[in-house]
Design a protein around this motif. Structure first.
Motif, mmCIF file in Angstrom:
data_model
loop_
_atom_site.group_PDB
_atom_site.id
_atom_site.type_symbol
_atom_site.label_atom_id
_atom_site.label_comp_id
_atom_site.label_asym_id
_atom_site.label_seq_id
_atom_site.Cartn_x
_atom_site.Cartn_y
_atom_site.Cartn_z
ATOM 1 N N LYS A 165 0.760 -1.170 -0.063
ATOM 2 C CA LYS A 165 -0.066 -0.007 -0.001
ATOM 3 C C LYS A 165 0.710 1.082 -0.054
ATOM 4 O O LYS A 165 0.496 2.353 -0.636
ATOM 5 N N VAL A 166 1.937 1.301 0.900
ATOM 6 C CA VAL A 166 2.705 2.500 0.904
ATOM 7 C C VAL A 166 3.364 2.607 -0.536
ATOM 8 O O VAL A 166 3.476 3.591 -1.105
ATOM 9 N N ALA A 167 3.905 1.552 -1.124
ATOM 10 C CA ALA A 167 4.310 1.490 -2.468
ATOM 11 C C ALA A 167 3.514 2.233 -3.483
ATOM 12 O O ALA A 167 3.733 2.900 -4.221
ATOM 13 N N ALA A 168 2.409 1.795 -3.385
ATOM 14 C CA ALA A 168 1.312 1.975 -4.321
ATOM 15 C C ALA A 168 0.992 3.516 -4.182
ATOM 16 O O ALA A 168 0.737 4.239 -5.374
ATOM 17 N N VAL A 169 0.925 4.055 -2.902
ATOM 18 C CA VAL A 169 0.625 5.578 -2.663
ATOM 19 C C VAL A 169 1.522 6.357 -3.262
ATOM 20 O O VAL A 169 1.493 7.411 -4.016
ATOM 21 N N ARG A 170 2.847 5.925 -3.029
ATOM 22 C CA ARG A 170 4.170 6.707 -3.313
ATOM 23 C C ARG A 170 4.227 6.678 -4.950
ATOM 24 O O ARG A 170 4.445 7.656 -5.582
ATOM 25 N N ALA A 171 3.967 5.480 -5.574
ATOM 26 C CA ALA A 171 3.995 5.360 -7.070
ATOM 27 C C ALA A 171 2.974 6.236 -7.661
ATOM 28 O O ALA A 171 3.189 7.052 -8.608
ATOM 29 N N TYR A 172 1.748 6.195 -7.161
ATOM 30 C CA TYR A 172 0.491 7.231 -7.795
ATOM 31 C C TYR A 172 1.186 8.622 -7.676
ATOM 32 O O TYR A 172 0.853 9.441 -8.445
ATOM 33 N N HIS A 173 1.627 8.943 -6.401
ATOM 34 C CA HIS A 173 1.936 10.526 -6.142
ATOM 35 C C HIS A 173 2.754 10.776 -7.098
ATOM 36 O O HIS A 173 2.718 12.157 -7.807
ATOM 37 N N GLU A 174 4.169 10.177 -7.307
ATOM 38 C CA GLU A 174 5.036 10.441 -8.194
ATOM 39 C C GLU A 174 4.455 10.433 -9.989
ATOM 40 O O GLU A 174 4.663 11.765 -10.473
ATOM 41 N N HIS A 175 3.538 9.449 -10.226
ATOM 42 C CA HIS A 175 3.140 9.267 -11.402
ATOM 43 C C HIS A 175 1.885 10.397 -11.985
ATOM 44 O O HIS A 175 1.865 10.793 -12.988
ATOM 45 N N VAL B 225 -6.014 1.530 -8.061
ATOM 46 C CA VAL B 225 -4.834 1.100 -7.271
ATOM 47 C C VAL B 225 -4.633 1.987 -6.119
ATOM 48 O O VAL B 225 -4.611 1.693 -4.957
ATOM 49 N N VAL B 226 -4.560 3.328 -6.112
ATOM 50 C CA VAL B 226 -4.252 4.316 -5.039
ATOM 51 C C VAL B 226 -5.675 4.161 -4.353
ATOM 52 O O VAL B 226 -5.223 4.384 -2.775
ATOM 53 N N ASP B 227 -6.831 4.189 -4.645
ATOM 54 C CA ASP B 227 -7.959 4.090 -3.851
ATOM 55 C C ASP B 227 -7.929 2.909 -2.846
ATOM 56 O O ASP B 227 -8.372 2.983 -1.954
ATOM 57 N N ALA B 228 -7.510 1.662 -3.374
ATOM 58 C CA ALA B 228 -7.377 0.733 -2.672
ATOM 59 C C ALA B 228 -6.554 0.620 -1.499
ATOM 60 O O ALA B 228 -6.382 0.312 -0.368
ATOM 61 N N ALA B 229 -5.184 1.353 -2.103
ATOM 62 C CA ALA B 229 -3.917 1.386 -1.128
ATOM 63 C C ALA B 229 -4.434 2.278 -0.090
ATOM 64 O O ALA B 229 -3.884 2.140 1.206
ATOM 65 N N ALA B 230 -5.029 3.368 -0.193
ATOM 66 C CA ALA B 230 -5.392 4.518 0.738
ATOM 67 C C ALA B 230 -6.601 4.206 1.483
ATOM 68 O O ALA B 230 -7.052 4.994 2.193
ATOM 69 N N ARG B 231 -7.341 3.318 1.361
ATOM 70 C CA ARG B 231 -8.635 3.070 1.995
ATOM 71 C C ARG B 231 -8.466 2.773 3.338
ATOM 72 O O ARG B 231 -7.281 2.152 3.762
ATOM 73 N N LYS B 232 -8.946 3.259 4.311
ATOM 74 C CA LYS B 232 -8.955 3.563 5.597
ATOM 75 C C LYS B 232 -9.729 2.336 6.221
ATOM 76 O O LYS B 232 -10.850 1.830 5.981
ATOM 77 N N PRO B 233 -8.496 1.556 7.078
ATOM 78 C CA PRO B 233 -9.417 0.507 8.015
ATOM 79 C C PRO B 233 -10.010 1.084 9.145
ATOM 80 O O PRO B 233 -9.821 2.319 9.521
ATOM 81 N N ARG B 234 -10.517 0.272 10.024
ATOM 82 C CA ARG B 234 -11.088 0.509 11.278
ATOM 83 C C ARG B 234 -9.583 1.052 12.221
ATOM 84 O O ARG B 234 -8.590 0.297 11.941
ATOM 85 N N THR B 235 -9.646 2.029 12.850
ATOM 86 C CA THR B 235 -8.381 2.533 13.735
ATOM 87 C C THR B 235 -8.835 2.865 15.101
ATOM 88 O O THR B 235 -10.075 2.985 15.419
ATOM 89 N N ALA B 236 -7.797 2.895 16.020
ATOM 90 C CA ALA B 236 -8.165 3.525 17.184
ATOM 91 C C ALA B 236 -8.479 5.084 17.316
ATOM 92 O O ALA B 236 -8.104 5.586 16.102
ATOM 93 N N ALA B 237 -9.137 5.556 18.255
ATOM 94 C CA ALA B 237 -9.556 6.942 18.015
ATOM 95 C C ALA B 237 -8.257 7.834 17.816
ATOM 96 O O ALA B 237 -7.188 7.408 18.577
#
Length: 551
Positions: free
Chosen positions: A21-31, A298-310
């Protein structure tokens, strides 16, 4: 799965791991960066035959006509800027109508040469409006319990879900929820790969617009930080493939809680009830043909938010109340007069005090909307090209919205910047270099004159290094930028000027100017404010002719 259409792919296996996910986000941002010698991949030309329908509607869903009553609202924008909310209005048809009327509704129609198009209270890149809103509520006066889609064209609620017994108890009398989603194709039709960025900006615009409209009704608002995107999809019915077969995808973005304190609304219980509810309506298809932009999927899947702590965000630093705006306008007037400038006159100036008041409104204060709705620490800090501010030297400035970020910003930029404190003592504004940077601002903004002919232009610097730990924060950074953009739109109008967001800018040219290297800080959204040049050829028509308020 979500509604699919327009060639949007299912979640790729490559983004199933955190590192992927991190790699996909970074790749999208550069491209997806624009460069002076090469713009981000786009459609090349506009396929007008397949221009997306600007209205998502659900065929077969029952509709409730919302009244237009915002003209009766006494709340003034200057009061909200001080955190002074009126007594809470009741949750009913009339007041929820005002909520949407001042946030996601139409503000006017424009006509020219036989063409007619709508403007809305919430800003949008290219006026394409990828953001959709869903009200999730108990039974209220005039509104049945369930999930309702807001259709701005008619100012109506479409009932998507009729829940069974027990639904109302999950709200505990604590208010309502509003879910936001994005239809990526609406932006991709015009902007190609970079469209996903603009969808996130627009989501942030909508969060700020809804938060301020709710505050005008006396309702506190808060983005629910613990829920995941899949929760939002299930709750709003966006994961119901049979209801949107062949229609373009809606991606879940944000869930807002209005009027409730703490965790007064039981989202888990609502999710269980939604699964057993009676769902109605089928989504309309927006275009007959589409262009596939797999990078967006790809980026939408990589940046999808899971459940997290507050979120464990410290309270913002105590600040004096912001200086008053130039114009003291009712919230309803300001929300409906907001426009995006298409050109500036190149001569209008603004007083330094008015400029400082605009900047002051961008600082996070715990009880002041829209920042009171944002549960995370501020990660975005604007860098200003000041051109025409009387009493302030032209040059490059930075507004540090979180004192904890100052050392990191200074360390990341050129070592020879001045970092001289400027403006009123409480305002964390720093002069980097005194210089006429009009040509530079225009160059950075894809050679657009609007960035040089203004009173000031700016780029929003976001701490993108946090994406390496939490890739879902990538979307949040753009949304925070969008919230800043919406406040700038309103502040510009309240200063007697006009603003416009700039999505086309040369990313790395801006970074090189500032001396930024690596990926810890990136500019994610640009903006400019000045004296507008009005186009006298356009005719302006009321948004809902013959229906009362706003017409």
């Amino acid at each position: 799965m979500n509604c699919e259409g327009g060639g949007m792919a299912h979640e790729p296996a490559a983004v199933s791991t955190d590192s992927g996910k991190v790699a996909a986000v970074r790749a999208y941002h550069e491209h997806s960066k624009h460069r002076p010698d090469r713009y981000a991949p786009g459609p090349g030309r506009l396929d007008w035959a397949n221009q997306p329908d600007p209205w998502r509607h659900w065929n077969g869903a029952a509709r409730a006509l919302l009244p237009l009553a915002a003209d009766g609202l006494a709340t003034r924008y200057a009061a909200l800027r001080r955190g002074e909310l009126p007594p809470p209005a009741p949750f009913d048809l009339a007041h929820l109508g005002i909520l949407f009327e001042l946030s996601l509704a139409l503000s006017a129609w424009k006509e020219f040469g036989g063409a007619r198009w709508a403007l809305r209270c919430n800003p949008s890149s290219g006026n394409l409006h990828p953001t959709e809103g869903y009200l999730i509520a108990p039974a209220l006066p005039g509104i049945p319990a369930g999930v309702h889609h807001y259709l701005s064209r008619e100012h109506v609620l479409e009932q998507r879900a009729a829940p069974r017994e027990g639904w109302d108890a999950a709200f505990g009398g604590q208010g309502v929820l509003v879910a936001l989603s994005s239809i990526h194709w609406r932006e991709a039709w015009k902007y190609g790969m970079r469209a996903w960025r603009y969808c996130q900006h627009d989501c942030g615009h909508a969060v700020a617009a809804l938060t301020l409209a709710a505050a005008a009704l006396g309702w506190p608002a808060r983005v629910l930080d613990r829920v995941g995107d899949d929760d939002i999809a299930r709750l709003a019915g966006l994961d119901r493939a049979a209801d949107c077969d062949g229609a373009e995808r809606e991606a879940p973005e944000v869930l807002l809680q209005l009027g409730a304190a703490g965790d007064g609304i039981d989202v888990d219980a609502l999710l269980a009830f939604a699964a057993q509810a009676d769902w109605h309506g089928r989504a309309n298809r927006l275009s007959s043909a589409h262009v596939d932009w797999p990078d967006i999927a790809v980026v939408d899947a990589a940046a999808r938010k899971p459940r997290t702590a507050a979120a464990d965000a410290p309270a913002p630093a105590a600040l004096p109340l912001p200086a008053a705006p130039v114009l003291d306008l009712p919230v309803a007037t300001l929300a409906r007069r907001r426009r995006s400038a298409v050109a500036f006159d190149g001569v209008t100036t603004m007083a330094a005090d008015a400029f400082f008041a605009v900047l002051d409104a961008l600082l996070p204060r715990a009880d002041v909307p829209p920042w009171s709705a944002w549960p995370w620490p501020p990660q975005v800090h604007p860098a200003f090209f000041v051109h025409r501010v009387d009493g302030l030297e032209p040059g490059l400035y930075v507004l540090v919205r979180d004192p904890a970020a100052l050392a990191g910003l200074r360390g990341a930029m050129r070592a020879d910047w001045l970092w001289h404190k400027a403006g009123p003592a409480p305002l964390p504004l720093y002069l980097l270099i005194p210089y006429d940077l009009r040509e530079t601002a225009q160059l950075v903004s894809c050679h657009q004159e609007i960035a040089a002919d203004s009173c000031f232009a700016l780029g929003m610097l976001a701490r993108t290094g946090i994406v390496a730990r939490e890739p879902w924060r990538y979307a949040q950074l753009f949304r925070e930028c969008g919230m800043l953009g919406h406040v700038l739109y309103l502040e510009a109008e309240a200063a007697g000027l006009r603003g416009t967001g700039i999505g086309c800018f040369f990313d790395d040219t801006m970074h090189e100017l500032l001396g930024l290297a690596g990926g810890e800080w990136q500019s994610l959204y640009h903006f400019t404010v000045g004296g507008p040049v009005e186009d006298g050829r356009l005719s302006s028509l009321p948004p809902y002719a013959g229906r009362g308020s706003g017409s």
